[in-house]
Write a protein that holds these residues in place. Structure first.
Motif, short mmCIF file in Angstrom:
data_model
loop_
_atom_site.label_atom_id
_atom_site.label_comp_id
_atom_site.label_asym_id
_atom_site.label_seq_id
_atom_site.Cartn_x
_atom_site.Cartn_y
_atom_site.Cartn_z
N VAL A 39 66.49 70.03 30.16
CA VAL A 39 67.54 70.96 30.61
C VAL A 39 67.74 70.88 32.12
O VAL A 39 68.86 70.76 32.61
CB VAL A 39 67.20 72.40 30.18
N PHE A 40 66.64 70.92 32.88
CA PHE A 40 66.75 70.90 34.34
C PHE A 40 67.29 69.56 34.84
O PHE A 40 68.02 69.52 35.82
CB PHE A 40 65.39 71.17 34.98
N ALA A 41 66.94 68.47 34.16
CA ALA A 41 67.44 67.16 34.57
C ALA A 41 68.95 67.08 34.39
O ALA A 41 69.64 66.38 35.13
CB ALA A 41 66.76 66.06 33.75
N GLN A 42 69.47 67.83 33.43
CA GLN A 42 70.91 67.82 33.17
C GLN A 42 71.66 68.85 34.00
O GLN A 42 72.72 68.56 34.57
CB GLN A 42 71.17 68.07 31.69
N LYS A 43 71.10 70.05 34.10
CA LYS A 43 71.84 71.16 34.71
C LYS A 43 71.29 71.60 36.07
O LYS A 43 71.95 72.36 36.77
CB LYS A 43 71.84 72.36 33.77
N VAL A 76 69.59 78.35 32.84
CA VAL A 76 69.02 79.66 32.53
C VAL A 76 67.99 79.53 31.41
O VAL A 76 67.90 78.51 30.72
CB VAL A 76 70.12 80.66 32.12
N ILE A 77 67.21 80.58 31.26
CA ILE A 77 66.15 80.58 30.26
C ILE A 77 66.70 80.32 28.87
O ILE A 77 66.09 79.61 28.06
CB ILE A 77 65.39 81.93 30.32
N ASP A 78 67.88 80.85 28.58
CA ASP A 78 68.48 80.65 27.25
C ASP A 78 68.69 79.16 26.96
O ASP A 78 68.60 78.74 25.80
CB ASP A 78 69.81 81.39 27.15
N ASP A 79 69.02 78.38 27.99
CA ASP A 79 69.20 76.94 27.79
C ASP A 79 67.90 76.29 27.34
O ASP A 79 67.88 75.44 26.44
CB ASP A 79 69.67 76.28 29.10
#
Length: 226
Positions: A32-36, A41-44
Motif C-alpha cells: 500500500v505504501f509503495a503505491q500510495k 490510511v489504515i483502511d487501505d
C-alpha cells in the motif's frame, strides 16, 4: 475428554499466530505504501490484508507507528544479508563501498523497496532504511585510522547517508545507467579522501549476490504483486 494441551505449546502456537498476523500487516503495508505513500490510511492496509480493523489495532496504534515498524523491518532484513558480507572485509573504505553498493543494488533488485523509499518524506522517514548505525561504525574506524584524510566522522556520515539516499531515490524514480551505483560509490570514496585510482580498484571488486530469505517481507510482497 481430550487432555489439556501443555501451556507452553499453547503459548508457542499463539506467539506464532501473532507473528504471522503482524508479518501479514507489514507485507500489506509495503504494497500500500509503495503505491500510495505515507498518506495511505489504515483502511487501505486493512483491506489489502483482508483483516478486521480490530486486528490492526492489536499490533499498531497509528499509521505512523506502522510506517516506522515497516521501515525498521525492511532495514533489518537487508542488514542481515548485507552486514555479514561487509564484515568479511578489513579496510573501512572497502566496507563502505560494499555496503553502499549492495544497498543501491537492492533498490534495483527489489522494486517495491525503491518504490517505498521514493514515497517517504526526505530525510527523516528514510533514515532507518540506510542502516546509518552500520555505516557509522565503519566510518568511525576509517576516521580513527586516518583512512579518510581530514574528513570528520559527522561530515563523513552525513555525506555517505545523504548521497546514498538521494541515489536510491534516483534509481527508483527513473532509468539509470547500469553502472550508476558504482559511479555513485566511487564519488563517495573520493569525497572521503580516497585516491581516484584506488577508489576505482575498490569499486572493481566483485559484489556478493544479494539474496533475501524466502520469508522476508520484500520477497513475499514482491511475489504477491507478481
Amino acid at each position: 475428554m481430550k487432555p489439556e494441551e501443555p501451556l507452553n505449546h499453547r503459548t508457542r502456537v499463539a506467539a506464532e499466530r501473532r507473528e504471522k498476523t503482524r508479518a501479514k500487516l507489514l507485507e500489506s503495508a509495503l504494497l500500500v505504501f509503495a503505491q500510495k505513500g505515507p498518506q495511505a490510511v489504515i483502511d487501505d492496509v486493512i483491506a489489502q490484508a483482508g483483516m478486521a480493523r480490530g486486528s490492526f489495532y492489536n499490533y499498531f496504534r497509528t499509521n505512523e507507528e506502522l510506517l516506522v515498524a515497516l521501515a525498521a523491518e525492511i532495514n533489518d532484513e537487508l542488514m542481515l544479508v548485507i552486514d555479514p558480507a561487509v564484515q568479511l572485509l578489513e579496510d573501512p573504505a572497502e566496507r563502505i563501498a560494499r555496503g553502499t553498493r549492495l544497498m543501491l543494488h537492492a533498490v534495483l533488485k527489489y522494486p517495491l523497496f525503491g518504490a517505498f523509499m521514493v514515497r517517504l518524506p526526505f530525510p527523516t522517514a528514510n533514515s532507518s532504511l540506510l542502516a546509518v548505525r552500520f555505516m557509522s561504525r565503519d566510518i568511525a574506524q576509517g576516521v580513527k585510522a586516518g583512512r579518510f584524510g581530514s574528513v570528520g566522522q559527522r561530515v563523513a556520515t552525513d555525506l555517505v547517508a545523504g548521497v546514498v539516499l538521494k541515489a536510491a531515490h534516483s534509481l527508483a524514480s527513473e532509468p539509470m545507467e547500469p553502472d550508476y551505483p558504482e559511479a555513485v560509490v566511487h564519488a563517495i570514496l573520493v569525497a572521503l579522501g580516497i585516491d581516484g585510482s584506488e577508489a576505482a580498484r575498490i569499486i572493481a571488486q566483485p559484489l556478493p549476490e544479494l539474496v533475501l530469505p524466502a520469508g522476508s517481507i520484500l520477497v513475499r510482497a514482491q511475489e504477491y504483486q507478481a
